[in-house]
Design a protein around this motif. Structure first.
Motif, PDB file in Angstrom:
ATOM      1  N   ARG A  89       0.915  -0.890  -0.372  1.00  0.00           N
ATOM      2  CA  ARG A  89      -0.384   0.186  -0.222  1.00  0.00           C
ATOM      3  C   ARG A  89       0.711   1.279  -0.212  1.00  0.00           C
ATOM      4  N   SER A  90       2.207   1.626   0.804  1.00  0.00           N
ATOM      5  CA  SER A  90       2.639   2.489   0.735  1.00  0.00           C
ATOM      6  C   SER A  90       4.811   2.374   1.415  1.00  0.00           C
ATOM      7  N   LEU A  91       5.148   3.413   0.805  1.00  0.00           N
ATOM      8  CA  LEU A  91       6.436   2.276   0.509  1.00  0.00           C
ATOM      9  C   LEU A  91       7.517   4.015   1.616  1.00  0.00           C
ATOM     10  N   PRO A  92       7.638   4.069   2.943  1.00  0.00           N
ATOM     11  CA  PRO A  92       8.507   5.045   3.001  1.00  0.00           C
ATOM     12  C   PRO A  92      10.238   4.537   3.219  1.00  0.00           C
ATOM     13  N   LEU A  93      10.632   5.603   2.243  1.00  0.00           N
ATOM     14  CA  LEU A  93      11.984   5.004   2.039  1.00  0.00           C
ATOM     15  C   LEU A  93      12.738   6.545   2.510  1.00  0.00           C
ATOM     16  N   GLN A  94      13.755   6.082   2.697  1.00  0.00           N
ATOM     17  CA  GLN A  94      15.487   7.185   3.013  1.00  0.00           C
ATOM     18  C   GLN A  94      16.924   6.665   2.498  1.00  0.00           C
ATOM     19  N   LEU A  95      16.880   7.439   1.766  1.00  0.00           N
ATOM     20  CA  LEU A  95      18.244   7.232   0.082  1.00  0.00           C
ATOM     21  C   LEU A  95      19.185   8.368   1.453  1.00  0.00           C
ATOM     22  N   SER A  96      20.501   7.616   0.856  1.00  0.00           N
ATOM     23  CA  SER A  96      22.206   8.083   1.571  1.00  0.00           C
ATOM     24  C   SER A  96      23.001   8.169  -0.230  1.00  0.00           C
ATOM     25  N   PHE A  97      23.785   9.970  -0.502  1.00  0.00           N
ATOM     26  CA  PHE A  97      24.764   9.720  -0.375  1.00  0.00           C
ATOM     27  C   PHE A  97      25.926  10.702  -0.309  1.00  0.00           C
ATOM     28  N   ASP A  98      26.800  11.390  -0.879  1.00  0.00           N
ATOM     29  CA  ASP A  98      27.938  11.897  -0.719  1.00  0.00           C
ATOM     30  C   ASP A  98      27.667  13.428  -1.397  1.00  0.00           C
ATOM     31  N   PRO A  99      27.099  13.950  -0.155  1.00  0.00           N
ATOM     32  CA  PRO A  99      26.972  15.692  -0.170  1.00  0.00           C
ATOM     33  C   PRO A  99      27.893  16.288  -1.491  1.00  0.00           C
ATOM     34  N   ALA A 100      29.283  16.354  -0.743  1.00  0.00           N
ATOM     35  CA  ALA A 100      30.226  16.734  -1.444  1.00  0.00           C
ATOM     36  C   ALA A 100      31.036  16.374  -2.983  1.00  0.00           C
ATOM     37  N   ILE A 132      14.718  16.942   0.479  1.00  0.00           N
ATOM     38  CA  ILE A 132      16.287  16.495   0.147  1.00  0.00           C
ATOM     39  C   ILE A 132      17.072  17.177   1.407  1.00  0.00           C
ATOM     40  N   ASP A 133      17.678  16.871   2.022  1.00  0.00           N
ATOM     41  CA  ASP A 133      18.847  16.778   2.898  1.00  0.00           C
ATOM     42  C   ASP A 133      20.277  17.238   2.379  1.00  0.00           C
ATOM     43  N   GLN A 134      19.670  18.368   1.251  1.00  0.00           N
ATOM     44  CA  GLN A 134      21.441  18.465   0.527  1.00  0.00           C
ATOM     45  C   GLN A 134      22.544  18.489   1.159  1.00  0.00           C
ATOM     46  N   THR A 135      22.903  18.890   2.667  1.00  0.00           N
ATOM     47  CA  THR A 135      23.719  19.147   3.364  1.00  0.00           C
ATOM     48  C   THR A 135      24.325  18.169   3.976  1.00  0.00           C
ATOM     49  N   ASN A 136      23.195  17.213   4.322  1.00  0.00           N
ATOM     50  CA  ASN A 136      23.875  16.074   5.108  1.00  0.00           C
ATOM     51  C   ASN A 136      23.595  14.793   4.140  1.00  0.00           C
ATOM     52  N   GLY A 137      22.978  15.032   2.939  1.00  0.00           N
ATOM     53  CA  GLY A 137      23.228  13.815   1.941  1.00  0.00           C
ATOM     54  C   GLY A 137      21.950  12.844   2.388  1.00  0.00           C
ATOM     55  N   ARG A 138      20.736  13.586   2.285  1.00  0.00           N
ATOM     56  CA  ARG A 138      19.919  12.626   2.898  1.00  0.00           C
ATOM     57  C   ARG A 138      18.880  12.770   1.755  1.00  0.00           C
ATOM     58  N   VAL A 139      17.640  11.972   1.951  1.00  0.00           N
ATOM     59  CA  VAL A 139      16.713  11.622   0.750  1.00  0.00           C
ATOM     60  C   VAL A 139      15.001  11.331   1.474  1.00  0.00           C
ATOM     61  N   PHE A 140      14.853  11.658   1.922  1.00  0.00           N
ATOM     62  CA  PHE A 140      13.012  11.189   1.940  1.00  0.00           C
ATOM     63  C   PHE A 140      12.395  11.110   1.344  1.00  0.00           C
ATOM     64  N   ILE A 141      11.795  10.371   1.497  1.00  0.00           N
ATOM     65  CA  ILE A 141      10.955   9.825   0.531  1.00  0.00           C
ATOM     66  C   ILE A 141       9.534   8.692   0.633  1.00  0.00           C
TER      67      ILE A 141
END
Length: 757
Positions: free
Chosen positions: A650-661, A687-696
């Protein structure tokens, strides 16, 4: 010569009459012109203009026809312009153009029509902008939609479509702003916990690894704070609440899968608890009573009232405000009203019999003076029967009988609010003058008024079972006699009858109050002593007056409910309010998750770990990446996250991480997995560009979930600097299914991208 003068005067008269006749003929209305005028007055402008054009063509030298034609064209043009303006304001631009064009035929040089065409072109341009703004709004881009609406309102503040869209944008922003973060429903998934003397940090570390929940510990939480818990098949959120409560801790939800944990001290509560301001506009409730209830029952910190606006403003935690809403709803019930149908009947009967002879009962003797008008002593010495005057009253024969029957009826209807007195006065106000004398001899007069007649007071008390309790007070008064004082002032003697009672009637029942009877029987006789007492014959030597009057008041009351008291529903009158020290809308509980309760294999992992739904035959959700392995600096590239599930999601919360530099997120696009079958979805990201996080977060509407394999989300990155191995990770995923049962998550390996020069 005289005859000539007469003939001359006759000729002058004939000439004058001829001139008057010509003037009369000149001013006589033209039937065709009258017909055209009638058509204009009735609104048939086109027929009137056609008629006048025919008249002008037939008689071009007649200025009256031309003037009427100009006036008719002007009135028709004004009517068309007004209609065109209305159509334009309503958004029907095509119809507005038609009316402006027709008005231009009537008045080609009108500046007002040219302005109308310009406004139509402006509204057409605005309509295109608002169409794009509406699409942007439906995609969830409130800032983009607002940015397109503002220029439209700057040019035309009365644009209805723009104002409507702006209201929707503001409403959605307000709801998003006031909505407190909530944990996703996925965190109601069942867990088995088995910890003995484990520190709080260890417990939450295990929960974070197994369920994907993020947590932040306040610096003042003791590192050696330990807890013991053993639960099976319990919802994750309930287990967390119990762990915190038993260790005097509190939590604050930061987003869909992140909580802040802090000590439940007064200072920390002031630092972390958010306060909400809420205004309640009452319709019927008493603001002072509501203020007292909120302070006494909920211990609301700040309550302010405005009696003029019937406004109650509170400031407290969201939980306290939610409870305040329920209490205010219980008190702010609409006032009940009742229509009182009254009938007042006064029956008066009188019988009068005045029969007999009224003989003179007095002889007056007066000495007469011998001369002049003054009586002297000498006149008294010589008094005789000739010098004495006699005065005897007249003899009156009374033969009178009078009967009277009077019915006085009043049938008022009055509408009264619950527990408010209703007053009725049917009669008159009689003035009574009083004199006041001061010590200096100054005399002043004042006038007071007495209410005489029928006075009725009713105070209804409407019950929940549609019964009406009424306090009834009835007074009937009348002037019985007028009294003149020694100083010449007129006063009144007033007779009165009163009744007061309390009734209990059902809606539509009628009650009659009777028995207020006044019966007077008076007998007066004037007789000659002795002779008047002889039977039968005595009537000839006296007069007797028999006066009998009888009056009865009857009151009929019928209440008819206009708006009764509605008994609140059970859910509105009984609800949870938390503990003595903490307000809450739900009780402390540890629910049983039906997805694994009672099934074999639901056992905790040994050694004090957590098992997030370890059930035999558990469904799987597998994730994988698809994207390039190498890119150049400054290049944009897309990375797709794929999912495969054998259970409908029915739904799917996600959290991704990446290297912001190294990488920068350009945009995020929803995949086709949840859209399968043409079902609409709700897609949101942060999108949290500073900490390299994406919440979907993605949610599927409808009653069926999505299953199978497909693209979940696509993230477009832009490379910023060279780096051999830059990782993109899926660090949390919490699938929510339809029905019962849990889904095991298998996180993929990181997507490695090499950024080259």
């Amino acid at each position: 010569m005289q005859n000539k003068v007469v003939i001359s005067r006759v000729a002058q008269s004939l000439v004058l009459l001829g001139i008057l006749a010509l003037v009369s003929c000149a001013r006589q209305p033209d039937p065709r012109q009258q017909e055209a005028t009638s058509l204009v007055n009735s609104g048939n402008y086109e027929q009137a203009i056609a008629k006048l054009e025919e008249l002008v063509a037939a008689a071009p030298e007649d200025s009256r026809y031309r003037l009427d034609l100009v006036n008719a064209r002007s009135k028709y043009a004004n009517r068309l312009i007004a209609t065109a303006d209305s159509e334009r304001v309503a958004g029907r631009l095509g119809e507005s153009k038609k009316f402006y064009l027709k008005a231009q035929e009537m008045d080609p040089g009108s500046a007002r029509i040219r302005q109308g065409f310009e406004e139509v072109r402006r509204d057409e341009r605005h309509a295109e902008v608002l169409k794009v703004a509406r699409a942007t709004f439906e995609k969830g881009d409130l800032d983009g939609a607002s940015g397109r609406v503002q220029p439209v309102l700057a040019e035309n503040p009365l644009n209805i479509q723009a104002l409507e869209l702006k209201g929707q944008i503001d409403d959605k922003r307000a709801r998003a702003l006031m909505a407190s973060p909530q944990l996703e429903s996925a965190f109601r998934q069942p867990v088995n916990l088995e910890f003995r003397d484990a520190t709080v940090r260890v417990v939450f570390d295990a929960l974070s690894r197994s369920t994907g929940i993020n947590y932040i510990l306040d610096k003042d939480i003791r590192p050696d704070l330990k807890t013991t818990i053993s639960t099976k098949a319990s919802p994750l959120e309930d287990a967390i609440d119990l762990i915190l409560m038993t260790n005097q801790l509190e939590k604050k939800v930061l987003n869909q899968n992140t909580i802040l944990i802090y000590p439940a001290t007064q200072q920390k509560l002031k630092e972390y608890q958010d306060l909400v301001v809420k205004g309640f506009y009452l319709t019927s409730g008493d603001v002072k009573q509501v203020q007292t209830v909120l302070k006494s029952m909920l211990k609301i910190r700040e309550v302010s009232i405005d009696e003029k606006l019937r406004l109650v403003v509170v400031r407290d935690t969201p939980e306290a405000v939610r409870l305040a809403e329920k209490l205010v709803a219980m008190h702010d019930l609409g006032d009940s009203e009742v229509m009182l149908e009254l009938e007042v009947l006064e029956v008066r009967r009188s019988r009068l019999l005045d029969l007999g002879i009224q003989w003179p009962d007095q002889l007056t003797l007066t000495p007469l003076p011998s001369s002049g008008t003054t009586l002297t002593l000498n006149d008294l010495r010589n008094i005789s029967s000739d010098r004495i005057g006699a005065s005897v009253a007249s003899t009156i024969v009374n033969l009178k009988k009078q009967d009277g029957d009077v019915n006085i009826l009043a049938n008022p209807r009055i509408r009264a609010k619950n527990r408010e007195k209703a007053r009725i006065l049917i009669g008159e106000r009689v003035p009574v003058i009083t004199s006041n004398a001061t010590a200096t001899g100054l005399i002043s007069q004042s006038v007071q008024y007495l209410d005489v007649g029928l006075k009725l007071e009713i105070e209804p008390d409407i019950q929940l079972d549609r019964e009406v309790s009424m306090k009834v007070s009835l007074e009937v008064s009348a002037i019985t006699r007028e009294i003149t004082t020694s100083t010449g002032l007129l006063t009144y003697q007033i007779g009165t009858r009163n009744a007061a009672t309390t009734l209990m009637l059902k809606d539509g029942d009628t009650q009659i109050l009777a028995g207020l009877i006044n019966d007077e029987d008076r007998r007066t006789a004037n007789r000659i002593p002795g002779l008047g007492d002889i039977p039968l014959v005595g009537r000839l030597f006296g007069s007797q007056r028999d006066d009998n009057q009888k009056t009865e008041i009857v009151l009929s009351i019928t209440p008819r409910l206009v708006r009764g008291l509605a008994r609140p529903e059970a859910m509105a009158s009984e609800f949870w309010s938390g503990t003595e020290s903490k307000l809450s809308t739900r009780p402390i509980s540890l629910g049983i998750a039906p997805s694994i309760a009672g099934k074999p294999g639901a056992s905790p992992v040994a050694g004090g770990a957590v098992d997030a739904g370890a059930v035999q035959g558990l469904s799987q959700a597998l994730f994988s990446w698809r994207g390039p392995g190498a890119v150049k600096v400054g290049e944009e590239f897309k990375v797709d996250l794929l999912v495969k599930s054998d259970r409908p999601l029915r739904s799917l919360p996600l959290q991704l991480s990446f290297d912001p530099a190294t990488l920068e997120v350009v945009r995020i696009e929803e995949g086709e997995f949840f859209k399968s079958g043409g079902v609409t979805t709700n897609f949101a990201h942060n999108i949290d560009q500073t900490n390299g996080r994406v919440f979907i977060g993605v949610n599927r509407t409808g009653a069926e979930g999505a299953r199978g394999e497909g693209g979940l989300v696509s993230v477009v990155f832009k490379s910023k600097m060279a780096k051999p191995n830059s990782e993109i990770r899926l660090i949390a995923a919490t699938p929510v299914t339809f029905g019962t049962g849990a889904v095991a998550v298998t996180l993929p390996k990181p997507q490695v991208v090499s950024v080259n020069q």
